[in-house]
Scaffold this motif. Structure first.
Motif, PDB file in Angstrom:
ATOM      1  N   ALA A  66     -19.694 -27.816   0.905  1.00 49.94           N
ATOM      2  CA  ALA A  66     -18.316 -27.917   1.065  1.00 49.94           C
ATOM      3  C   ALA A  66     -17.769 -28.189   2.427  1.00 49.94           C
ATOM      4  CB  ALA A  66     -17.431 -26.565   0.464  1.00 49.94           C
ATOM      5  N   ALA A  67     -18.410 -27.703   3.462  1.00 50.68           N
ATOM      6  CA  ALA A  67     -18.124 -28.082   4.696  1.00 50.68           C
ATOM      7  C   ALA A  67     -18.926 -29.273   5.262  1.00 50.68           C
ATOM      8  CB  ALA A  67     -18.834 -26.586   5.459  1.00 50.68           C
ATOM      9  N   SER A  68     -19.462 -29.914   4.480  1.00 50.89           N
ATOM     10  CA  SER A  68     -20.450 -31.322   5.060  1.00 50.89           C
ATOM     11  C   SER A  68     -19.608 -32.452   4.560  1.00 50.89           C
ATOM     12  CB  SER A  68     -21.549 -31.133   4.156  1.00 50.89           C
ATOM     13  OG  SER A  68     -21.493 -31.698   2.807  1.00 50.89           O
ATOM     14  N   ASN A  69     -18.568 -32.712   4.184  1.00 45.27           N
ATOM     15  CA  ASN A  69     -17.841 -33.928   3.866  1.00 45.27           C
ATOM     16  C   ASN A  69     -19.001 -34.864   3.043  1.00 45.27           C
ATOM     17  OD1 ASN A  69     -15.432 -33.895   4.991  1.00 45.27           O
ATOM     18  ND2 ASN A  69     -16.216 -34.249   7.012  1.00 45.27           N
ATOM     19  N   ASP A  70     -19.311 -34.075   1.894  1.00 45.15           N
ATOM     20  CA  ASP A  70     -20.180 -35.055   1.069  1.00 45.15           C
ATOM     21  C   ASP A  70     -21.324 -35.306   1.400  1.00 45.15           C
ATOM     22  OD1 ASP A  70     -18.193 -34.555  -1.019  1.00 45.15           O
ATOM     23  OD2 ASP A  70     -17.058 -36.513  -0.612  1.00 45.15           O
ATOM     24  N   LYS A  71     -21.932 -34.906   2.640  1.00 44.52           N
ATOM     25  CA  LYS A  71     -23.068 -35.277   3.412  1.00 44.52           C
ATOM     26  C   LYS A  71     -24.446 -34.599   2.396  1.00 44.52           C
ATOM     27  CE  LYS A  71     -23.150 -34.897   7.898  1.00 44.52           C
ATOM     28  NZ  LYS A  71     -21.656 -34.546   8.415  1.00 44.52           N
ATOM     29  N   TYR A  72     -24.056 -33.184   1.949  1.00 41.28           N
ATOM     30  CA  TYR A  72     -25.030 -32.652   1.217  1.00 41.28           C
ATOM     31  C   TYR A  72     -24.576 -32.264  -0.173  1.00 41.28           C
ATOM     32  CZ  TYR A  72     -26.158 -31.629   6.137  1.00 41.28           C
ATOM     33  OH  TYR A  72     -26.275 -32.035   7.383  1.00 41.28           O
ATOM     34  N   ALA A  73     -25.759 -31.981  -0.892  1.00 35.71           N
ATOM     35  CA  ALA A  73     -25.546 -31.730  -2.321  1.00 35.71           C
ATOM     36  C   ALA A  73     -26.492 -30.435  -2.712  1.00 35.71           C
ATOM     37  CB  ALA A  73     -25.590 -32.773  -3.366  1.00 35.71           C
ATOM     38  N   LEU A  74     -25.885 -29.692  -3.898  1.00 37.29           N
ATOM     39  CA  LEU A  74     -27.096 -28.907  -4.411  1.00 37.29           C
ATOM     40  C   LEU A  74     -27.745 -29.698  -5.352  1.00 37.29           C
ATOM     41  CD1 LEU A  74     -24.948 -25.786  -5.496  1.00 37.29           C
ATOM     42  CD2 LEU A  74     -26.248 -26.416  -3.178  1.00 37.29           C
ATOM     43  N   ALA A  75     -29.316 -29.200  -5.347  1.00 35.18           N
ATOM     44  CA  ALA A  75     -30.191 -29.920  -6.236  1.00 35.18           C
ATOM     45  C   ALA A  75     -30.994 -28.945  -7.404  1.00 35.18           C
ATOM     46  CB  ALA A  75     -31.350 -30.583  -5.339  1.00 35.18           C
ATOM     47  N   GLY A  76     -30.408 -29.138  -8.625  1.00 31.31           N
ATOM     48  CA  GLY A  76     -30.804 -28.370  -9.623  1.00 31.31           C
ATOM     49  C   GLY A  76     -30.202 -27.128  -9.762  1.00 31.31           C
ATOM     50  N   THR A  77     -30.772 -26.106 -10.424  1.00 35.11           N
ATOM     51  CA  THR A  77     -29.934 -24.958 -10.995  1.00 35.11           C
ATOM     52  C   THR A  77     -30.731 -23.684 -10.193  1.00 35.11           C
ATOM     53  OG1 THR A  77     -31.116 -24.801 -13.087  1.00 35.11           O
ATOM     54  CG2 THR A  77     -28.842 -25.753 -13.053  1.00 35.11           C
ATOM     55  N   ALA A  78     -30.010 -22.570 -10.419  1.00 35.31           N
ATOM     56  CA  ALA A  78     -30.482 -21.316  -9.853  1.00 35.31           C
ATOM     57  C   ALA A  78     -31.964 -20.988 -10.406  1.00 35.31           C
ATOM     58  CB  ALA A  78     -29.511 -20.214  -9.887  1.00 35.31           C
ATOM     59  N   PHE A  79     -32.732 -20.726  -9.603  1.00 39.77           N
ATOM     60  CA  PHE A  79     -34.167 -20.327 -10.414  1.00 39.77           C
ATOM     61  C   PHE A  79     -34.613 -18.848  -9.861  1.00 39.77           C
ATOM     62  CE2 PHE A  79     -36.489 -21.127  -6.390  1.00 39.77           C
ATOM     63  CZ  PHE A  79     -35.687 -22.132  -5.763  1.00 39.77           C
ATOM     64  N   THR A  80     -33.627 -17.777  -9.428  1.00 37.45           N
ATOM     65  CA  THR A  80     -33.839 -16.552  -9.180  1.00 37.45           C
ATOM     66  C   THR A  80     -32.559 -15.865  -9.523  1.00 37.45           C
ATOM     67  OG1 THR A  80     -33.088 -16.317  -7.056  1.00 37.45           O
ATOM     68  CG2 THR A  80     -35.634 -16.929  -7.340  1.00 37.45           C
ATOM     69  N   GLU A  81     -32.787 -14.634  -9.478  1.00 38.49           N
ATOM     70  CA  GLU A  81     -31.450 -13.626  -9.415  1.00 38.49           C
ATOM     71  C   GLU A  81     -31.625 -12.684  -8.242  1.00 38.49           C
ATOM     72  OE1 GLU A  81     -30.183 -10.740 -12.824  1.00 38.49           O
ATOM     73  OE2 GLU A  81     -29.544 -12.619 -13.528  1.00 38.49           O
ATOM     74  N   GLU A  82     -30.273 -12.961  -7.549  1.00 38.88           N
ATOM     75  CA  GLU A  82     -30.320 -12.355  -6.147  1.00 38.88           C
ATOM     76  C   GLU A  82     -28.829 -11.401  -6.384  1.00 38.88           C
ATOM     77  OE1 GLU A  82     -32.511 -13.158  -3.750  1.00 38.88           O
ATOM     78  OE2 GLU A  82     -33.230 -14.442  -4.965  1.00 38.88           O
ATOM     79  N   PRO A  83     -29.165 -10.086  -6.596  1.00 38.72           N
ATOM     80  CA  PRO A  83     -28.130  -9.164  -6.549  1.00 38.72           C
ATOM     81  C   PRO A  83     -27.625  -8.719  -5.453  1.00 38.72           C
ATOM     82  CG  PRO A  83     -30.135  -7.981  -7.429  1.00 38.72           C
ATOM     83  CD  PRO A  83     -30.451  -9.504  -7.105  1.00 38.72           C
ATOM     84  N   TYR A  84     -26.559  -8.917  -4.948  1.00 39.24           N
ATOM     85  CA  TYR A  84     -25.988  -8.408  -3.656  1.00 39.24           C
ATOM     86  C   TYR A  84     -25.757  -6.912  -3.483  1.00 39.24           C
ATOM     87  CZ  TYR A  84     -25.820 -13.470  -2.077  1.00 39.24           C
ATOM     88  OH  TYR A  84     -25.865 -14.758  -1.955  1.00 39.24           O
ATOM     89  N   GLY A  85     -26.214  -6.468  -2.522  1.00 43.54           N
ATOM     90  CA  GLY A  85     -25.895  -4.983  -2.367  1.00 43.54           C
ATOM     91  C   GLY A  85     -25.138  -4.580  -0.989  1.00 43.54           C
ATOM     92  N   ILE A  86     -24.783  -3.411  -0.834  1.00 38.10           N
ATOM     93  CA  ILE A  86     -24.239  -3.151   0.523  1.00 38.10           C
ATOM     94  C   ILE A  86     -25.412  -2.173   0.985  1.00 38.10           C
ATOM     95  CG2 ILE A  86     -22.551  -1.761   1.682  1.00 38.10           C
ATOM     96  CD1 ILE A  86     -20.643  -3.037  -0.601  1.00 38.10           C
ATOM     97  N   GLY A  87     -26.022  -2.496   2.024  1.00 35.88           N
ATOM     98  CA  GLY A  87     -26.818  -1.818   2.822  1.00 35.88           C
ATOM     99  C   GLY A  87     -26.259  -0.367   3.432  1.00 35.88           C
TER     100      GLY A  87
END
Ligand code: GLU
Length: 292
Positions: free
Chosen positions: A222-243
């Protein structure tokens, strides 16, 4: 879900009040509808009385923790920390945000340099040997970011050719997860302390892709002015915790209670909408906290 959680919260509250009446400590999280009534000796009471909460977070990740010209970070992790501070009775100007790249998240807790880490921090068993986690409060997934005109890389299998290079950060789960797709890790995997350095390497052509969680990469896209893009879909699950510091179960329970209350009262979704939700319009799936 909602009513079940409400019942659980009411149940926890009843237990909390009963424990407080007996002067008990144990699993007493002690938060009563925003009014705090914490057990003597608890981390919660100490923080409430000090009026300060030290939060380890990222300073270079748009949408989750990005430092502003005033020196303060903004993002979803910052908003989650504010929710916890409010339930502790710590005023917003009592929160101190301390830059905490992936590589030092365990040590800042072990060395008591922060009270909590809210930093796109995946819960896993290896990390649980050194710290404890409340949450999860969000489920991300690993993916790839490439230059917008790149059509070669559509997923992690693209690295199996042994030539393409990918960047990630030290002590991150994506850096470990991507290895099984590489023929020659030493040659193909470039590691830095912070994701911004990976983005710079992508820009200069030193690497072909950056890999980490989708929500982090969405912010960079979003910050790149269309210079970058995501490639493919998510291939892991990352559950965010509060350490939190290892072994402080009462504090972990209190944070879990706070998260569940925020899931129920709408403050969680509001936090999302004013931060990462500006890049990703979909409301997140509300996770189930894991009170291990
Ligand atoms: N969530 C992953 C992790 O905790 C990647 C994001 C990060 O490095 O903060 O390792």
């Amino acid at each position: 879900m909602r009513s079940t959680r409400s019942i659980a919260v009411v149940g926890a509250l009843a237990l909390t009040l009963a424990a407080a009446a007996c002067g008990g400590s144990g699993d007493d999280a002690g938060s009563v509808d925003g009014e705090t009534n914490f057990a003597a000796g608890s981390t919660m009471l100490k923080l409430k009385e000090s009026g300060r909460l030290r939060v380890g977070t990222k300073f270079d990740q748009p949408g989750f923790g990005l430092v502003q010209p005033n020196g303060k970070p903004e993002g979803f992790d910052v908003e989650i920390a504010k929710i916890i501070a409010e339930r502790l009775g710590v005023p917003e100007d009592g929160i101190e945000f301390i830059e905490t790249p992936s590589t030092i998240r365990e040590e800042v807790l072990e060395q008591n340099r922060v009270d909590i880490v809210v930093a796109t921090y995946t819960i896993n068993d290896k990390r649980k040997q050194r710290v404890d986690f409340a949450g999860p409060y969000y489920i991300a997934g690993q993916t790839l970011m490439v230059k917008a005109d790149n059509t070669d890389i559509t997923g992690p299998d693209a690295f199996k050719d042994g030539t393409k290079k990918v960047c990630s950060v030290k002590n991150s789960t994506p850096a470990t997860n991507i290895e099984k797709y590489l023929q020659d890790t030493a040659k193909q995997l470039v590691l830095f302390d912070e994701y911004q350095s990976c983005v710079n390497s992508l820009k200069s052509g030193k690497v072909d892709a950056v890999t980490t969680d989708n929500v982090i990469l969405t912010g960079f896209v979003a910050a790149s002015n269309d210079k970058y893009a995501l490639a493919g879909t998510a291939f892991t699950e990352e559950p965010y915790g509060i350490g939190v510091k290892k072994g402080d179960k009462d504090f972990r329970n209190f944070i879990n209670d706070s998260l569940e209350a925020a899931f129920d009262d709408g403050s969680y979704i509001r936090a999302w909408k004013i931060s990462a939700g500006e890049y990703d319009g979909r409301d997140p799936r509300i996770p189930t906290v894991d009170r291990y």
